[in-house]
Design an enzyme around this catalytic site. Sequence first.
Site, PDB file in Angstrom:
ATOM      1  N   CYS A  71      30.665  37.509  44.145  1.00  0.00           N
ATOM      2  CA  CYS A  71      29.564  37.092  45.009  1.00  0.00           C
ATOM      3  C   CYS A  71      29.759  37.548  46.446  1.00  0.00           C
ATOM      4  O   CYS A  71      28.865  37.421  47.254  1.00  0.00           O
ATOM      5  CB  CYS A  71      29.381  35.582  44.953  1.00  0.00           C
ATOM      6  SG  CYS A  71      30.823  34.681  45.492  1.00  0.00           S
TER       7      CYS A  71
HETATM    8  C1  LIG Z   1      32.763  34.886  41.082  1.00  0.00           C
HETATM    9  S1  LIG Z   1      34.281  35.205  40.303  1.00  0.00           S
HETATM   10  C2  LIG Z   1      33.916  34.805  38.638  1.00  0.00           C
HETATM   11  C3  LIG Z   1      34.591  33.551  38.216  1.00  0.00           C
HETATM   12  C4  LIG Z   1      34.431  33.169  36.767  1.00  0.00           C
HETATM   13  N1  LIG Z   1      33.069  33.117  36.325  1.00  0.00           N
HETATM   14  C5  LIG Z   1      35.092  31.830  36.525  1.00  0.00           C
HETATM   15  O1  LIG Z   1      34.493  30.944  35.924  1.00  0.00           O
HETATM   16  O2  LIG Z   1      36.231  31.650  36.982  1.00  0.00           O
HETATM   17  C6  LIG Z   1      34.334  36.965  40.267  1.00  0.00           C
HETATM   18  C7  LIG Z   1      35.582  37.530  39.595  1.00  0.00           C
HETATM   19  O3  LIG Z   1      35.474  38.964  39.561  1.00  0.00           O
HETATM   20  C8  LIG Z   1      36.783  39.497  39.638  1.00  0.00           C
HETATM   21  N2  LIG Z   1      36.683  40.918  40.013  1.00  0.00           N
HETATM   22  C9  LIG Z   1      36.348  41.444  41.217  1.00  0.00           C
HETATM   23  N3  LIG Z   1      36.346  42.794  41.177  1.00  0.00           N
HETATM   24  C10 LIG Z   1      36.688  43.134  39.904  1.00  0.00           C
HETATM   25  C11 LIG Z   1      36.849  44.376  39.241  1.00  0.00           C
HETATM   26  N4  LIG Z   1      36.671  45.534  39.889  1.00  0.00           N
HETATM   27  N5  LIG Z   1      37.211  44.357  37.944  1.00  0.00           N
HETATM   28  C12 LIG Z   1      37.402  43.189  37.294  1.00  0.00           C
HETATM   29  N6  LIG Z   1      37.260  41.976  37.864  1.00  0.00           N
HETATM   30  C13 LIG Z   1      36.900  41.940  39.159  1.00  0.00           C
HETATM   31  C14 LIG Z   1      37.465  38.605  40.687  1.00  0.00           C
HETATM   32  O4  LIG Z   1      38.871  38.656  40.553  1.00  0.00           O
HETATM   33  C15 LIG Z   1      36.872  37.227  40.341  1.00  0.00           C
HETATM   34  O5  LIG Z   1      37.732  36.479  39.501  1.00  0.00           O
END
Ligand SMILES: C[S@@+](CC[C@H](N)C(=O)[O-])C[C@H]1O[C@@H](n2cnc3c(N)ncnc32)[C@H](O)[C@@H]1O
Length: 374
Positions: A71
């Site tokens: 986000c």
């Molecule tokens: C808003 S959080 C989602 C949390 C999840 N829905 C939960 O219930 O915990 C977004 C997630 O995307 C991951 N993220 C960010 N960039 C990424 C990438 N390039 N590849 C994989 N994961 C990624 C972050 O580490 C983070 O845990």
Amino acid sequence: MKSVELFAGIGGFRIACDELDIQTIWANDIEPKASQVYTSQFGCKEHVEGNIDDYLDSIPEHDLLTGGFPCQPFSSAGKKLGINDSRGSLFEKITYIINKKKPKYFILENVKRLLSMEKGAHFARILKSLSDLGYLVEWRLLNAVHFGLPQNRERIVIIGHRNSPFNAYLCSNADFNTLSCKTNSSISHVTQWKKIKHHRSKFLNWGMAFQGRFCHADVLSFSEKQADTRLHSILEATPDSRFFFTKDTLKRIQNSDVVNKFYNGVEILYNQKGGARMGYSIFGTAGVAPTLTCTTSRHYERYRIHNEYRRLTNIEYARIQGFPDLHCQSVSIYDQYPLYGNAVPPALVKWVIDRIINKKHVPLNNISKKKELF
Ligand SMILES: C[S@@+](CC[C@H](N)C(=O)[O-])C[C@H]1O[C@@H](n2cnc3c(N)ncnc32)[C@H](O)[C@@H]1O
């Protein structure tokens, strides 16, 4: 039914899917601490730690794709760079996967601001991309308070049906609107499907999009809401002394302005002099918590609890988000706060997924007018 969980974090979608007997066959996150929690709770078999870029072509066939995509590019707390931020392009990775794997359904989750950012330009781009893939897209703004959680947390969910009931409606009069929970009379003013590319303002809190067009409405009440839960009812009885504030802080509180008001269900007792932001407030527990975030300073917000001042514990964070108390116990207490703050409340997305897979559709009014467009 099989699901794939992108940007899995600590598994908010996973819990919802488990409860609905949907098997998660692949999950991914780049962040080591989140991955540690995920694998400690659900095992290592389906989880891959790493950048989604490296796995775009190795994701297995599935029926349901879930993802709370990062986000930061859209969050009001972030730098507001939107789709110009390189992280914004993670959304393109999602559309690549959907296009390649063509799951029956998808559900994406993000911050409320997505609807209004840059006069709706970001959301328009998201709607256009998803609806161009042949999905019937629907969105709704939901709040964690309506799912029995003591938190004012507004989140936008965007769902897609590949074999859309909308198509079925055109052939057989089936009902198709999944999230509004309103019958035709209460959203009867939704008569016009407009071109997404012509839209230049904030999107309303519910709507649908199909083949480059959309309709939307403000759906105000949430008819299925569960009983309200207040913050005081989820508090730990005897928290560790580390969560309490020092005497110094107590002195500063004496110089605060008394507020004693509720904003969005959050009880604000005092504002510290010199700061109008929520971060300088002292909260009560008669209402709900403000939105938990991954921003560290928010974890030090002060609450007056039984005439003492302290921050919320990691276990209280788990309860406010609707996770089991010890869900994140495999990482330090300090690391648990941002992981919970980033997560999606399982109960909120469970409600949505249940409506999708159990086909809880509601008819829309004036369907014949929309029919002409397609
Ligand atoms: C808003 S959080 C989602 C949390 C999840 N829905 C939960 O219930 O915990 C977004 C997630 O995307 C991951 N993220 C960010 N960039 C990424 C990438 N390039 N590849 C994989 N994961 C990624 C972050 O580490 C983070 O845990």
